[in-house]
Design an enzyme around this catalytic site. Structure first.
Site, PDB file in Angstrom:
ATOM      1  N   ASN A 206     -10.470   0.908   1.965  1.00 29.57           N
ATOM      2  CA  ASN A 206      -9.016   0.902   1.787  1.00 29.57           C
ATOM      3  C   ASN A 206      -8.731   0.635   0.303  1.00 29.57           C
ATOM      4  OD1 ASN A 206      -6.275   0.371   1.647  1.00 29.57           O
ATOM      5  ND2 ASN A 206      -6.224  -0.867   3.508  1.00 29.57           N
TER       6      ASN A 206
ATOM      7  N   CYS B  29       0.806  -1.224   0.000  1.00 30.41           N
ATOM      8  CA  CYS B  29       0.000   0.000   0.000  1.00 30.41           C
ATOM      9  C   CYS B  29       0.839   1.275   0.000  1.00 30.41           C
ATOM     10  CB  CYS B  29      -0.921   0.007   1.219  1.00 30.41           C
ATOM     11  SG  CYS B  29      -2.108  -1.352   1.231  1.00 30.41           S
TER      12      CYS B  29
ATOM     13  N   HIS C 242      -2.568   7.149   5.021  1.00 35.64           N
ATOM     14  CA  HIS C 242      -3.159   5.978   4.365  1.00 35.64           C
ATOM     15  C   HIS C 242      -4.305   5.413   5.200  1.00 35.64           C
ATOM     16  CE1 HIS C 242      -3.826   2.179   2.513  1.00 35.64           C
ATOM     17  NE2 HIS C 242      -3.138   1.484   3.411  1.00 35.64           N
TER      18      HIS C 242
END
Length: 531
Positions: free
Chosen positions: A464, A259, A431
């Protein structure tokens, strides 16, 4: 175990009325124990602070000598009248012939030109786009569980576990998943992966090229990052083929980097622009949800099913000076941290097969602690680059005090000074991994709800979206008309490896509410007080 109690937090969860068993009809509760992030400042390692100060020392000679020279020159010139100054200049130059003066001017111009040409080129962000899937792919949490049930791949225990994860995940009822997750057949195929990749990537790029009026053939550098789905030909080749880009384009395809790969791709594009003047670079960040779908029963591998959602971002960068008036942001710093040398960090997010040979991502129970250690390293390296000098002095003096007198009687009672990162940045794009991670980050960095508003709302609205989530968060700030000229934006991402990366941007102008933005149809509903 006693020494780790300060790293654990407890939460009482209402499980509702028991439907069967000896406790049927009664209200039941459970106690959930979670591992917190470590206290960053209590365990700061001096070598990471040195890394940050090393960047400053590289340019410290200029910061130290130039003000001193200016001060001395000003004091000397200020004591002279205008007539005296002109007389000194005339007397000094009259002794030299024309050839000497011209030679001096030539050397001066050459030196000045060499200095400006050797300076790192400014990297500008002209615009970016975040893909928003059609409503056909939108699901509520209940619909998500129903799709999983219809696929016939999960038993009731697995479905119940995923339902509980969703309830505490911070994810809302308007996220997007591929319809294929409800299919009974195998969906982790190249066909399904390419179909999803084409939809999200081309959707984001079409919007980017439309917004910027840049032709695909004008792009000189292309960097694509997608962690799990890596076909042959690559995703970057797929983009070049679709848009018929030029043959000498510098293309890169990053895979398996998790990620945080969006900032790694950004760093690579920045390096390419430094080496190739007068160029555009496009950075595409995405992840394929359907291809990464796990149909087994291993709980640690079911967690990614609950969090990851469809999304893609496309960013247009430029190193051309004539793009300065049109740029939104200028890249200030990128700091990358990699903890892969540690075995526990390396295996914290690990792709493998379970006992039934189903492939998936296994999430370690120590992930929050491992992520906290990587984050500590990253922010202590970044701090000297961005924090005001007053914060650096306070933080560094506290650190030296603890190193010299850490074994004293007051070492446990003396509270360490936590740098105030709110003084370094006006906006935070962290994030959106999960609600738990955001809660712990907020607690440790002493951030306000306003600071994490973009991250929490992105998690709620879009889930996400992996490496593209930090761009959905920046899109939220722009849609809210909050980014002003000179504002600094901190993008912070972390992922498998284990890696933690930061990018710092400075706004070049006030960012007006854009006409294309994934938040426009739901902006009035956010922020939600329940978050």
């Amino acid at each position: 175990m006693a020494g780790e109690q300060h790293l654990l937090s407890t939460e009482i969860v209402n499980r509702g009325i028991e439907s069967s068993g000896p406790d049927a009809g009664s209200l039941t509760f459970s106690v959930r124990v979670r591992r917190r992030l470590p206290d960053f400042v209590q365990s700061v390692n001096l070598k990471y602070v040195k890394l940050g100060y090393h960047y400053l020392i590289n340019h410290g000679i200029y910061l130290a000598t130039i003000p001193l020279l200016v001060l001395v020159f000003s004091a000397e010139v200020g004591s002279l009248s205008r007539a005296e100054l002109w007389r000194i200049i005339w007397d000094s130059t009259a002794r030299y012939d024309l050839a000497t003066v011209l030679a001096f001017l030539g050397v001066f111009v050459f030196t000045l030109s060499a200095y400006f040409m050797s300076r790192p080129r400014s990297i500008y962000l002209l615009d970016f786009a975040c893909y928003k899937p059609s409503d056909d792919f939108r699901v509520t949490k209940e619909q998500f569980i129903e799709h999983a049930r219809k696929s016939g791949k999960f038993n009731e225990a697995s479905l119940e576990f995923q339902k509980k994860i969703l309830e505490s995940s911070g994810i809302g009822d308007e996220t997007y998943v591929p319809r294929s997750i409800g299919y009974p057949e195998n969906i982790s195929t190249m066909k399904e992966g390419r179909a999803e990749a084409s939809m999200v990537i081309f959707g984001a790029l079409d919007e980017l090229f439309e917004k910027t009026r840049i032709r695909p053939k004008d792009v000189g550098v292309l960097v694509v990052n997608c962690s799990i789905f890596n076909p042959t030909p690559s995703l970057s080749a797929m983009i070049i083929n679709h848009y018929k880009m030029r043959g000498n384009i510098l293309s890169f395809n990053l895979g398996g980097m998790g990620c945080s790969a969006g900032i790694i791709a950004l760093d690579l594009a920045s390096d390419m622009l430094q080496a190739n003047p007068n160029n555009y670079a496009v950075v595409v960040s995405t992840e394929m949800v359907g291809y990464n779908w796990y149909p087994g029963k291993e709980r640690s591998m079911l967690i990614p099913n609950c969090y990851f959602r469809m999304g893609c971002s496309a960013v247009l960068l430029s190193n051309r000076r004539r793009d300065y008036p049109f740029a939104k942001y200028r890249l200030e710093h990128i700091v990358r941290t990699h903890k892969g040398a540690d075995d526990r960090s390396f295996r914290s997010i690990y792709q493998e097969e379970d006992s039934e040979r189903f492939k998936g991502l296994k999430i370690s129970k120590d992930l929050v602690e491992i992520g906290g250690d990587a984050l500590k390293t990253n922010i202590t390296t970044l701090g000297p680059l961005v924090l005001p000098i007053s914060e650096q002095i306070l933080f560094f003096s506290t650190l030296i005090w603890r190193l010299l007198f850490g074994n004293g009687a007051n070492s446990q009672t003396r509270k360490p000074y936590i740098p105030d990162y709110k003084l370094a940045f006006e906006h935070f794009c962290v994030h959106a991994a999960s609600k738990t991670v955001l809660d712990e980050l907020q607690r440790n960095l002493e951030l306000s709800e306003k600071n994490l508003e973009a991250s929490r709302n992105t998690l709620h609205r879009f889930g996400n979206t992996s490496s593209s989530s930090i761009w959905y968060e920046l899109a939220y700030l722009e849609a809210k008309d909050r980014v002003k000229r000179g504002d600094r934006v901190w993008q912070l991402a972390f992922g498998s490896g284990f890696k933690c990366n930061s990018a710092v941007w400075r706004s070049m102008r006030r960012i007006r509410k854009p006409s294309w933005n994934p938040w426009l149809d739901c902006l009035d509903r956010y922020p939600q007080q329940a978050l």
